[in-house]
Scaffold this active site. Structure first.
Site, PDB file in Angstrom:
ATOM      1  CD  GLU A 122      -2.994  -0.818  -0.021  1.00  0.00           C
ATOM      2  OE1 GLU A 122      -3.163   0.343  -0.422  1.00  0.00           O
ATOM      3  OE2 GLU A 122      -3.578  -1.797  -0.525  1.00  0.00           O
ATOM      4  CB  SER A 208      18.181  -5.767 -10.460  1.00  0.00           C
ATOM      5  OG  SER A 208      17.750  -4.901  -9.439  1.00  0.00           O
ATOM      6  CG  HIS A 337       6.752 -10.486 -11.125  1.00  0.00           C
ATOM      7  ND1 HIS A 337       7.494 -11.603 -10.821  1.00  0.00           N
ATOM      8  CD2 HIS A 337       7.644  -9.528 -11.464  1.00  0.00           C
ATOM      9  CE1 HIS A 337       8.771 -11.345 -10.969  1.00  0.00           C
ATOM     10  NE2 HIS A 337       8.902 -10.090 -11.360  1.00  0.00           N
ATOM     11  CB  SER A 338       6.848  -6.405  -9.015  1.00  0.00           C
ATOM     12  OG  SER A 338       6.632  -5.816 -10.290  1.00  0.00           O
TER      13      SER A 338
END
Length: 473
Positions: A122, A208, A337-338
């Site tokens: 959130e 990453s 997923h993200s």
């Protein structure tokens, strides 16, 4: 050579070591024996022309019929589990018999991770942080594997293993600091959110690029072997990362160099938007292990005890025998997923709801706890409330107090009537006095705690409903 000669006498000097001999020398209990043999001399002497393959690259028999190997000629690798979906132990001999406090730590770690995910997800949606990845549905793979490791074992994660750090008591404040990139972030804000790392807890910083951690972890495991460090390296990755070339390199190096490493694959059904049906045609990731010479197992990733048992045994044998292990944990990614992904574009709500409601690792463990009288609805309610109300960090308290003082003086210049807020201090000290400031349709209430200079404030306005931050909390 004396061992090889003795083996040749047992199985027949005219037949060489043969397939049976090679398999015996490679069985887990005899890996040290296999390593002691000069590799070139195993296939050096052939006293007869017996009609057996002697190629150095494989152990096989000749056939006289043209036949290709079918990929699905046998049934799939079975899925090891300890509990059913109602939290009942299926085979008592597989029950790890963990003490109550340890199982409660499993549960609290999994639910706290779930709560943190909701709040930070959130936070990204409100624009407070740039990016986030939730762990919904995969909590059992994190906690079950982390609990089976020693605290000094080195962890290489991919990006969805926050529960491993949480089980190792990584502070919530540092999770928040990393995602917000503030002054308390150990990485000094140089990494994007969820790229955690902690030297003290032997957790290598996330990077990453996909799958780069796999060959790096193998190198670390080889170094541990050379140093006789009596520790294991665990490398986490998803089934999508297993399609990268780095996975092949890592598996092959680990097998040929005989490294004490656990490859832990979280097969959650999707590589971002690509389902497993479009990622590979073979039997998942565990089926690849034998091709590299790696001991492999497939487990129910939603069964925290199955994950624990498999990881614990893999760790024991990896250290004792200096060999790699591959664990494929079958689970499901309930969240997107993200925050950059919208999974409703490629899967149905009914599919997600099934895994969320019918086969969730947290629900399964809660059923287990309740069946043993270790947990009840009142404890659940109290814990959920407590996990949402962790103490506010000191720097945020200072910011809150400064904002309260500012609004007390200049509140009429702000459109406070558009907001409805609740006190951030849910359990304030006893109050000495309070001051009410009205600005249009809003009211600012400042409270001065006894024996303190701190100020607690709240505002009430005309806006109805809950704010996003309230829903997240």
């Amino acid at each position: 050579m004396a061992v090889a000669a003795a083996a040749a006498r047992v199985w027949g000097s005219s037949r060489g070591l043969g397939r049976t001999g090679l398999l015996l020398l490679r069985r887990p209990g005899a890996r040290g024996l296999a390593r002691s043999l000069p590799r070139r001399q195993e296939q050096q002497h052939f006293p007869s022309l017996d009609d057996k393959p002697q190629f150095p690259g494989a152990s096989a028999e000749f056939i006289d019929k043209l036949e290709f190997i079918q990929p699905n000629v046998i049934s799939g690798i079975p899925v090891y589990r300890v509990m059913d979906r109602q939290g009942q132990i299926i085979n008592p001999s597989e029950d790890p018999h963990l003490p109550q406090e340890k199982v409660l730590k499993f549960y609290r770690s999994m639910t706290l991770l779930n709560t943190m995910d909701r709040i930070l997800y959130e936070s990204q949606r409100q624009g407070r942080i740039s990016f986030y990845m939730t762990n919904y549905g995969e909590e059992g793979t994190h906690v079950g594997s982390a609990a089976a490791l020693d605290n000094t074992d080195l962890v290489f994660g991919q990006y969805r293993e926050a529960g491993v750090l949480m089980y190792r008591d990584y502070p919530l404040e540092l999770f928040m600091a990393q995602c917000y990139g503030n002054v308390s972030d150990l990485g000094k804000g140089r990494q994007m959110p969820v790229h955690y790392g902690c030297r003290e807890r032997h957790f290598v910083t996330i990077s990453s690029p996909l799958a780069t951690q796999i060959p790096q972890a193998v190198g670390a495991a080889y170094a541990a072997k050379r140093a006789n460090a009596n520790r294991v390296v665990i490398c986490y990755f998803g089934e999508g990362a297993a399609s990268e070339g780095d996975a092949h390199a890592g598996f092959n190096f680990a097998a040929t160099l005989e490294c004490p490493i656990i490859f832990f694959c979280r097969n959650n059904g999707y590589a971002i938007s690509t389902p497993t049906s479009e990622q590979y045609r073979g039997d998942g990731i565990a089926a690849r292990g034998p091709g590299y010479g790696i001991m492999s197992i497939r487990v129910d990733g939603n069964d925290v005890f199955a994950v624990y048992n498999a990881t614990k045994e893999a760790r024991r044998r990896a250290v004792a025998e200096n060999q790699p292990f591959l664990i494929e944990a079958m689970t499901y990614r309930i969240g997107h997923h993200s925050t950059s992904d919208d999974s409703s574009a490629y899967r149905s709500v009914d599919e997600v709801n099934y895994w969320d409601k019918q086969d969730h690792p947290i629900s399964r463990l809660r059923h287990y706890l309740q069946s043993r009288g270790w947990w009840d609805d009142e404890q659940e309610k109290a814990w959920r409330k407590q996990s949402r109300k962790k103490e506010m960090p000191a720097q945020l308290r200072k910011q809150q107090e400064a904002l309260a003082r500012h609004l007390q003086t200049y509140g009429e210049h702000y459109p406070l009537d558009h907001f409805e807020k609740v006190p951030l201090y849910q359990s304030a000290p006893s109050l000495e006095h309070e001051k009410i400031v009205k600005t249009g349709d809003s009211t600012i209430i400042t409270r001065q705690p006894a024996n303190s200079n701190a100020t607690v404030f709240s505002t009430t306005g005309v806006a109805g409903g809950s704010t996003p931050s309230q829903k997240a909390a």
